[in-house]
Design a protein around this motif. Structure first.
Motif, PDB file in Angstrom:
ATOM      1  N   GLU A 243      -1.295  -6.953   3.186  1.00 40.51           N
ATOM      2  CA  GLU A 243      -1.110  -5.541   3.543  1.00 40.51           C
ATOM      3  C   GLU A 243      -0.145  -5.355   4.702  1.00 40.51           C
ATOM      4  OE1 GLU A 243      -5.110  -4.367   4.294  1.00 40.51           O
ATOM      5  OE2 GLU A 243      -5.530  -3.876   2.188  1.00 40.51           O
ATOM      6  N   ASP A 244      -0.270  -6.213   5.737  1.00 42.06           N
ATOM      7  CA  ASP A 244       0.589  -6.050   6.915  1.00 42.06           C
ATOM      8  C   ASP A 244       2.043  -6.351   6.586  1.00 42.06           C
ATOM      9  OD1 ASP A 244      -0.193  -8.728   6.548  1.00 42.06           O
ATOM     10  OD2 ASP A 244       0.397  -9.240   8.591  1.00 42.06           O
ATOM     11  N   ILE A 245       2.253  -7.321   5.669  1.00 49.82           N
ATOM     12  CA  ILE A 245       3.621  -7.670   5.266  1.00 49.82           C
ATOM     13  C   ILE A 245       4.231  -6.528   4.462  1.00 49.82           C
ATOM     14  CG2 ILE A 245       5.040  -9.281   3.943  1.00 49.82           C
ATOM     15  CD1 ILE A 245       3.832 -10.473   6.506  1.00 49.82           C
ATOM     16  N   ALA A 246       3.452  -5.954   3.532  1.00 46.03           N
ATOM     17  CA  ALA A 246       3.937  -4.825   2.734  1.00 46.03           C
ATOM     18  C   ALA A 246       4.244  -3.624   3.631  1.00 46.03           C
ATOM     19  CB  ALA A 246       2.913  -4.456   1.671  1.00 46.03           C
ATOM     20  N   SER A 247       3.378  -3.373   4.617  1.00 48.71           N
ATOM     21  CA  SER A 247       3.575  -2.244   5.518  1.00 48.71           C
ATOM     22  C   SER A 247       4.838  -2.394   6.358  1.00 48.71           C
ATOM     23  CB  SER A 247       2.353  -2.088   6.432  1.00 48.71           C
ATOM     24  OG  SER A 247       2.545  -1.035   7.351  1.00 48.71           O
ATOM     25  N   ARG A 248       5.047  -3.589   6.878  1.00 52.34           N
ATOM     26  CA  ARG A 248       6.239  -3.833   7.700  1.00 52.34           C
ATOM     27  C   ARG A 248       7.513  -3.787   6.864  1.00 52.34           C
ATOM     28  NH1 ARG A 248       5.704  -8.796  11.773  1.00 52.34           N
ATOM     29  NH2 ARG A 248       7.862  -8.117  12.064  1.00 52.34           N
ATOM     30  N   SER A 249       7.420  -4.194   5.583  1.00 54.38           N
ATOM     31  CA  SER A 249       8.605  -4.213   4.713  1.00 54.38           C
ATOM     32  C   SER A 249       8.982  -2.804   4.261  1.00 54.38           C
ATOM     33  CB  SER A 249       8.343  -5.096   3.490  1.00 54.38           C
ATOM     34  OG  SER A 249       8.053  -6.427   3.884  1.00 54.38           O
ATOM     35  N   LEU A 250       7.984  -2.015   3.877  1.00 54.55           N
ATOM     36  CA  LEU A 250       8.246  -0.692   3.307  1.00 54.55           C
ATOM     37  C   LEU A 250       8.267   0.421   4.348  1.00 54.55           C
ATOM     38  CD1 LEU A 250       5.944  -1.030   0.155  1.00 54.55           C
ATOM     39  CD2 LEU A 250       8.404  -1.435   0.285  1.00 54.55           C
ATOM     40  N   LYS A 251       7.564   0.216   5.463  1.00 52.27           N
ATOM     41  CA  LYS A 251       7.488   1.205   6.552  1.00 52.27           C
ATOM     42  C   LYS A 251       7.133   2.615   6.040  1.00 52.27           C
ATOM     43  CE  LYS A 251      10.551  -1.032   9.898  1.00 52.27           C
ATOM     44  NZ  LYS A 251      10.417  -2.363   9.338  1.00 52.27           N
ATOM     45  N   ILE A 259      -0.781   1.795   2.693  1.00 46.78           N
ATOM     46  CA  ILE A 259      -0.797   0.637   1.778  1.00 46.78           C
ATOM     47  C   ILE A 259      -2.204   0.402   1.254  1.00 46.78           C
ATOM     48  CG2 ILE A 259      -0.407  -1.852   1.614  1.00 46.78           C
ATOM     49  CD1 ILE A 259       2.171  -0.213   1.847  1.00 46.78           C
ATOM     50  N   ARG A 260      -3.210   0.633   2.090  1.00 48.13           N
ATOM     51  CA  ARG A 260      -4.598   0.377   1.691  1.00 48.13           C
ATOM     52  C   ARG A 260      -5.140   1.402   0.693  1.00 48.13           C
ATOM     53  NH1 ARG A 260      -6.567  -1.228   7.830  1.00 48.13           N
ATOM     54  NH2 ARG A 260      -5.937  -3.442   7.696  1.00 48.13           N
ATOM     55  N   THR A 261      -4.394   2.484   0.482  1.00 47.96           N
ATOM     56  CA  THR A 261      -4.848   3.480  -0.500  1.00 47.96           C
ATOM     57  C   THR A 261      -4.575   3.047  -1.937  1.00 47.96           C
ATOM     58  OG1 THR A 261      -2.743   4.706  -0.423  1.00 47.96           O
ATOM     59  CG2 THR A 261      -4.465   5.355   1.146  1.00 47.96           C
ATOM     60  N   PHE A 262      -3.744   2.003  -2.127  1.00 44.60           N
ATOM     61  CA  PHE A 262      -3.434   1.528  -3.475  1.00 44.60           C
ATOM     62  C   PHE A 262      -4.598   0.705  -4.011  1.00 44.60           C
ATOM     63  CE2 PHE A 262       0.645   2.592  -1.765  1.00 44.60           C
ATOM     64  CZ  PHE A 262       1.434   2.961  -2.854  1.00 44.60           C
ATOM     65  N   ARG A 263      -4.923   0.905  -5.291  1.00 44.83           N
ATOM     66  CA  ARG A 263      -6.003   0.158  -5.930  1.00 44.83           C
ATOM     67  C   ARG A 263      -5.478  -0.500  -7.201  1.00 44.83           C
ATOM     68  NH1 ARG A 263      -7.629   0.565  -1.715  1.00 44.83           N
ATOM     69  NH2 ARG A 263      -9.514   1.606  -0.909  1.00 44.83           N
TER      70      ARG A 263
END
Length: 470
Positions: A243-251, A259-263
């Motif tokens: 999650e942290d990697i996706a968040s930092r990549s997509l901002k 990011i955590r809202t995706f299921r």
């Protein structure tokens, strides 16, 4: 004077001798007793075994008389099944070259279905030994070929994905679709395709296919690999990324909480069609990119030049060394195809009723074909002899490089095949009439034990007889 010491020594010696004799006697006695004990134990064991065998025999006799005959018979059959290995039936040699694709496993998704004519690393993944024979043949011949059919329901989406180990070539047999391609510079190319047109996706290129018509889209997809196809979907990548990697990549707005809202869906979304699609998507547009971009990934095969023969028609989506007869857009496709190693060439082959694609072979490519309509008799001539079989709609055929083969239409309707060749260069083919005409009469006379003049009876035609019709 008597020597008391001597007398004492003598007495001790005698006592020792007497003791030794007694010990020897005792040992012999114990040995006899042990021998008797062993005999007793052996007899006891023999009696026990005899009793057990007798009880077992009586039990079997009782079971034999008390159980119905059918149950005993079934028990014997089960015993035979468990102990005697099953001998597999021999596979017809034709299945090295033939796959009845409609009989293969259907991989169902919410938005469509996929079927495969391919090699499998795990033999348990084959539905039948015939399918295994075909897949093994593709791999053994290093064919650089795999075929799949893709059916997408109306509004369905083949999710964005890419292939690690193969270029992809598609032929749309039915429907209307919108294609998206993302190249290595992040440039997006989108375009529309209709039935009879060809799409091309180089290896490791992200792409998607969206059905924008009212009927199902039906694609024939060819991949340039004879190994297990390796594919990765964008949603699988997303959910595999921390999650942290996706968040930092997509901002995104909201950061990691967004990011955590995706299921992740329980069902594979490879071909996607959400039940609430109308709520999710509003005013979608399907734009067409500039021709200079589109024609790298697209070819209008149905609108290309037709090569007419007495018995049918051939159209080709391939690289051409001489591009003088190509349009500017076709030149873009030809050049782009040639730049990619292990790309394929595609073709449609139409054979009229009773027409014959005469015996021929290809110098520089394996060939794979799918029957869209009609039926035919196929013949393959190789070092093992001649193999003949019939083909119908949905069947897949495979002809290795250098293998002479022919196809004769046997239905009232035209036979239509979509063919793929494992070369990004211009296809090189030689027909039987061409190589026999090119061979000197005296060489043929010596080979066939016929007079040289006899070979004058074989005519030379002004019109190419690649597809012949009497």
């Amino acid at each position: 004077m008597d020597n008391l010491a001597f007398e004492m020594h003598e007495d001790a010696k005698q006592n020792a001798v007497s003791a030794g004799k007694m010990n020897a006697t005792s040992r012999m006695e114990m040995k006899r007793q042990w021998s008797l004990m062993r005999i007793f134990l052996v007899c006891l064991l023999a009696c026990t075994i005899t009793t057990a065998v007798g009880v077992l025999i009586l039990s079997l006799v009782y079971v034999n008389h008390s159980q119905p005959r059918s149950e005993v018979h079934l028990g014997l059959e089960a015993l035979q099944t468990a102990t005697i290995p099953v001998v597999q039936k021999a596979v017809d040699p034709k299945f090295q070259f033939l796959n009845h694709l409609p009989k293969s496993k259907v991989f169902e998704f919410p938005g469509g279905a996929i079927q495969w004519a391919r090699y499998r690393n795990n033999v348990k993944d084959y539905v039948s030994i015939e399918e295994e024979a075909f897949g093994s043949s593709l791999n053994r011949q290093r064919s650089q070929m795999t075929l799949g059919t893709l059916r997408i329901k109306s509004n369905g989406l083949r999710a964005p994905h890419w292939h690690f180990n193969a270029n992809e070539h598609g032929y749309l047999a039915q429907g209307t679709a919108w294609i998206g391609v993302v190249d290595d510079g992040g440039v997006v190319t989108t375009y529309n395709v209709t039935a009879g047109q060809v799409i091309f996706f180089p290896k490791n290129t992200v792409h998607w296919i969206k059905n924008v018509g009212n009927e199902d889209c039906f694609f024939l997809l060819f991949f340039s690999t004879h190994d297990e196809l390796q594919t990765l979907d964008v949603d699988d990548v997303f959910f595999s990324t921390p999650e942290d990697i996706a968040s930092r990549s997509l901002k995104p707005e909201g950061g990691i909480n967004f990011i955590r809202t995706f299921r992740k869906q329980k069902e594979d979304q490879g071909v996607n069609l959400p039940p609430n699609l109308a709520e999710l998507v509003v005013n979608a547009t399907y734009v067409q990119s500039a021709d200079s971009q589109v024609w790298r990934y697209f070819y209008d095969l149905k609108g290309s030049k037709e090569y007419q023969f007495p018995g049918g028609v051939i159209q080709l989506a391939q690289y051409w060394k001489n591009r003088s007869e190509l349009s500017n857009n076709e030149k873009i496709f030809s050049e782009f195809l040639n730049q990619h190693q292990n790309a394929l060439s595609l073709s449609t082959l139409r054979i009229y009723n009773n027409g014959l694609r005469q015996p021929h072979f290809h110098f520089n490519a394996n060939e794979m074909g799918y029957v869209i309509s009609g039926c035919a008799q196929v013949g393959i001539i190789n070092t093992q002899g001649t193999t003949e079989f019939n083909i119908h709609i949905g069947d897949v055929v495979f002809f290795p490089t250098g293998t002479q083969h022919y196809i004769k239409s046997t239905c009232d309707e035209d036979l239509l095949l979509i063919l793929a060749f494992s070369t990004e260069d211009q296809l090189q083919t030689l027909d039987m009439d061409d190589y026999l005409q090119a061979t000197a009469d005296h060489i043929l006379a010596q080979l066939f034990f016929k007079k040289q003049s006899e070979f004058k009876k074989i005519p030379k035609f002004k019109e190419d007889q690649a597809i012949n019709l009497p």
